[in-house]
Design a protein around this motif. Structure first.
Motif, short mmCIF file in Angstrom:
data_model
loop_
_atom_site.label_atom_id
_atom_site.label_comp_id
_atom_site.label_asym_id
_atom_site.label_seq_id
_atom_site.Cartn_x
_atom_site.Cartn_y
_atom_site.Cartn_z
N PRO A 70 -18.66 7.81 3.93
CA PRO A 70 -18.01 6.53 3.68
C PRO A 70 -16.61 6.75 3.16
N VAL A 71 -15.79 5.78 3.29
CA VAL A 71 -14.45 5.85 2.71
C VAL A 71 -14.05 4.48 2.25
N PRO A 72 -13.09 4.47 1.35
CA PRO A 72 -12.52 3.19 0.95
C PRO A 72 -11.85 2.54 2.16
N GLY A 73 -11.90 1.26 2.25
CA GLY A 73 -11.19 0.55 3.31
C GLY A 73 -9.69 0.69 3.11
N PRO A 74 -8.90 0.37 4.13
CA PRO A 74 -7.47 0.58 4.04
C PRO A 74 -6.80 -0.31 3.00
N VAL A 75 -7.34 -1.51 2.79
CA VAL A 75 -6.68 -2.42 1.85
C VAL A 75 -7.58 -2.64 0.64
N HIS A 76 -8.77 -3.12 0.90
CA HIS A 76 -9.71 -3.32 -0.21
C HIS A 76 -10.44 -2.01 -0.40
N ARG A 77 -10.51 -1.59 -1.63
CA ARG A 77 -11.19 -0.32 -1.85
C ARG A 77 -12.68 -0.54 -1.96
N THR A 78 -13.26 -0.93 -0.85
CA THR A 78 -14.71 -1.10 -0.82
C THR A 78 -15.28 -0.04 0.11
N PRO A 79 -16.50 0.37 -0.15
CA PRO A 79 -17.06 1.41 0.70
C PRO A 79 -17.28 0.92 2.12
N VAL A 80 -17.11 1.84 3.05
CA VAL A 80 -17.34 1.54 4.46
C VAL A 80 -18.39 2.54 4.95
N THR A 81 -19.42 2.05 5.54
CA THR A 81 -20.46 2.98 5.98
C THR A 81 -20.13 3.62 7.32
N THR A 82 -20.96 4.48 7.71
CA THR A 82 -20.91 5.37 8.90
C THR A 82 -19.96 6.52 8.69
N ASN A 131 1.74 7.71 11.64
CA ASN A 131 1.87 9.04 11.04
C ASN A 131 1.71 9.04 9.53
N ASP A 132 1.25 7.93 8.99
CA ASP A 132 1.11 7.82 7.54
C ASP A 132 -0.35 7.80 7.11
N MET A 133 -0.56 8.24 5.87
CA MET A 133 -1.89 8.14 5.28
C MET A 133 -1.84 7.05 4.20
N LEU A 134 -2.79 6.12 4.26
CA LEU A 134 -2.80 5.01 3.31
C LEU A 134 -3.79 5.24 2.18
N ASP A 135 -4.82 5.99 2.47
CA ASP A 135 -5.83 6.21 1.45
C ASP A 135 -6.56 7.51 1.76
N ILE A 171 0.86 -1.18 0.00
CA ILE A 171 0.00 0.00 0.00
C ILE A 171 0.89 1.23 0.00
N PRO A 172 0.70 2.11 -0.97
CA PRO A 172 1.51 3.32 -0.95
C PRO A 172 1.17 4.14 0.29
N ARG A 173 2.17 4.61 0.99
CA ARG A 173 1.91 5.42 2.18
C ARG A 173 2.55 6.77 1.97
N GLU A 174 1.98 7.75 2.59
CA GLU A 174 2.61 9.06 2.57
C GLU A 174 2.37 9.69 3.93
N PRO A 175 3.22 10.65 4.31
CA PRO A 175 2.97 11.29 5.60
C PRO A 175 1.59 11.96 5.57
N ILE A 176 0.91 11.99 6.71
CA ILE A 176 -0.40 12.62 6.77
C ILE A 176 -0.28 14.08 6.34
N PRO A 177 -1.04 14.49 5.31
CA PRO A 177 -0.94 15.88 4.84
C PRO A 177 -1.53 16.84 5.87
#
Ligand SMILES: [Zn+2]
Ligand SMILES: [Zn+2]
Length: 182
Positions: free
Chosen positions: A170-182, A123-127, A10-16
């Motif tokens: 909703p957002v994509p999950g951290p690994v599988h890009r499937t929607p997550v509710t709430t 301290n990283d952002m994955l998605d 998973i590409p990671r980057e520092p939290i913007p």
């Protein structure tokens, strides 16, 4: 990208900075709901910030156990409707410029109102993702009164004085890009 074991990396980057806590001027350190230290959650956590005309209306960070707990508090009927909506609308986009659920870009969000979401780990952002106000409103309309009351409760306990049309996005999950509710 694959690592030596052939796993997808998973590409990671520092939290913007845009996802930093506005009040603390640094990455979120504790979960808004349970108060536990976020970097300790191996599964990571989710940061959401609601903006209007460049101002932060609301911001929160939730650990995954709290996200799951909030999902459990969502009625079955609401969950079904949200999942259907998201399954139909979810676009495979990431970043802060394209709405995850419609064709609008951030510049096209009505009244310059949208939320930005990041899946983070330490301290990283994955998605990352963006949801425009119109999609947030559509989702708020899909949920039952009971679910909306639960969301309102969370909102009132944590953010007195924010607008009534807030819905957890909703957002994509951290690994599988499937929607997550709430
Ligand atoms: Zn929590
Ligand atoms: Zn949208």
């Amino acid at each position: 990208m694959e690592n030596e074991e052939g796993e997808i990396e998973i590409p990671r980057e520092p939290i913007p900075e845009v996802l930093y806590s506005f009040y603390e001027e640094r990455p979120f350190r504790i979960c808004t709901r349970c108060g536990e230290s976020l970097p300790e959650f191996d599964e990571g956590y989710r940061v959401s910030k609601l903006f209007k005309k460049g101002e932060v209306l609301m911001e929160y960070a939730l650990c995954f156990p709290c996200l799951e707990a909030m999902m459990d508090e969502t009625s079955e009927e609401s969950k079904k409707r949200l999942n259907k909506f998201q399954a139909e609308r979810f676009r495979n986009v990431s970043g802060f410029n394209d709405c995850n659920l419609c064709e609008r870009t951030r510049d096209q969000a009505r009244g310059d109102e949208y939320s930005l979401v990041g899946i983070c780990q330490a301290n990283d952002m994955l998605d990352s993702g963006m949801i425009c106000i119109e999609c947030m409103e559509e989702m708020a309309e899909l949920v039952s009164e009971e679910t909306r009351r639960n969301w309102d409760k969370f909102k009132e306990e944590n953010f007195p004085g924010v607008p009534a049309d807030f819905a957890p996005s909703p957002v994509p999950g951290p690994v599988h890009r499937t929607p997550v509710t709430t």
